[in-house]
Design a protein around this motif. Structure first.
Motif, PDB file in Angstrom:
ATOM      1  N   ASP A  50      18.770  11.893  16.519  1.00 28.63           N
ATOM      2  CA  ASP A  50      18.833  10.984  15.374  1.00 28.63           C
ATOM      3  C   ASP A  50      17.813   9.843  15.480  1.00 28.63           C
ATOM      4  O   ASP A  50      17.403   9.287  14.461  1.00 28.63           O
ATOM      5  N   ILE A  51      17.435   9.465  16.716  1.00 26.29           N
ATOM      6  CA  ILE A  51      16.452   8.379  16.873  1.00 26.29           C
ATOM      7  C   ILE A  51      15.054   8.900  17.210  1.00 26.29           C
ATOM      8  O   ILE A  51      14.109   8.129  17.311  1.00 26.29           O
ATOM      9  N   ASN A  56       9.052   6.582  14.137  1.00 27.99           N
ATOM     10  CA  ASN A  56      10.083   5.617  14.489  1.00 27.99           C
ATOM     11  C   ASN A  56      10.714   5.922  15.860  1.00 27.99           C
ATOM     12  O   ASN A  56      11.840   5.531  16.119  1.00 27.99           O
ATOM     13  N   PRO A  58      11.601   5.430  19.631  1.00 24.61           N
ATOM     14  CA  PRO A  58      11.706   4.211  20.438  1.00 24.61           C
ATOM     15  C   PRO A  58      10.435   4.005  21.278  1.00 24.61           C
ATOM     16  O   PRO A  58       9.889   4.965  21.835  1.00 24.61           O
TER      17      PRO A  58
END
Length: 187
Positions: A50-51, A56, A58
């Motif tokens: 999801d990240i 985007n 991290p």
């Protein structure tokens, strides 16, 4: 042409014997090879699709991916935690395995070494690390191994770089990884 080898250490402890082993690798790199000890695995969030979104990702994970993509090979140092691979090293491999089929480990030569307190030097963890790296797309060098038992006693007063037997074995590992990486770079 210099070959860049990225070293990832599966222990976050400052006095880690695996970290000391990686520091020895930096010093023992043969001419034509540069071993870079990666800092920052503690800053990488646990892998979560999801990240892991293009544009985007991290920052800590993007930094690791860039370092691995810029390397010609990787040298992974794995202690053994409860009979298996440490979470921090597995997490790094997970981040480097993506995007699926085109991750930063894809087709890169990877060797796995390490030391542990037990009588087998962490072989279970190192075998699991080889397995995970191979599934992630790396060209795992299954015949390039170094498992040093009894780390707490062996390195109590001696840094691995000052242990002649360990230094010779580690130098051989780096030279063999360098040879595989040099072949990949030339191809």
């Amino acid at each position: 042409m210099s070959v860049r080898i990225l070293a990832l250490v599966g222990s976050l402890r400052a006095g880690s014997h695996n970290r000391q082993l990686a520091e020895a690798a930096v010093k023992l790199a043969p001419e034509g090879a540069e071993v870079e000890l990666y800092e920052g695995l503690a800053d990488i969030p646990f892998y979560n699709e999801d990240i892991d979104v293009e544009g985007n990702v991290p920052a800590a994970a993007a930094k690791l991916r860039a370092a691995a993509q810029g390397a010609d090979a990787l040298l992974l140092f794995s202690p053994e935690y409860n009979g298996t691979i440490p979470a921090v090293l597995k997490n790094a491999i997970d981040w480097l395995s993506r995007p699926y089929g085109a991750g930063a480990l894809t087709a890169k030569p990877v060797a796995v070494v390490g030391t542990a307190y037990g009588q087998f030097g962490g072989v279970w963890a190192q075998d699991e690390t080889r397995k995970a790296a191979g599934i992630a797309g790396a060209k795992v060098l299954d015949d390039v191994k170094l498992s040093i038992p009894g780390s707490v006693v062996r390195f109590a007063e001696t840094h691995p770089v000052d242990d002649a037997e360990v230094a010779a074995q580690l130098t051989d590992v780096i030279a063999r990884l360098h040879g595989h990486a040099g072949t990949s770079v030339a191809a």
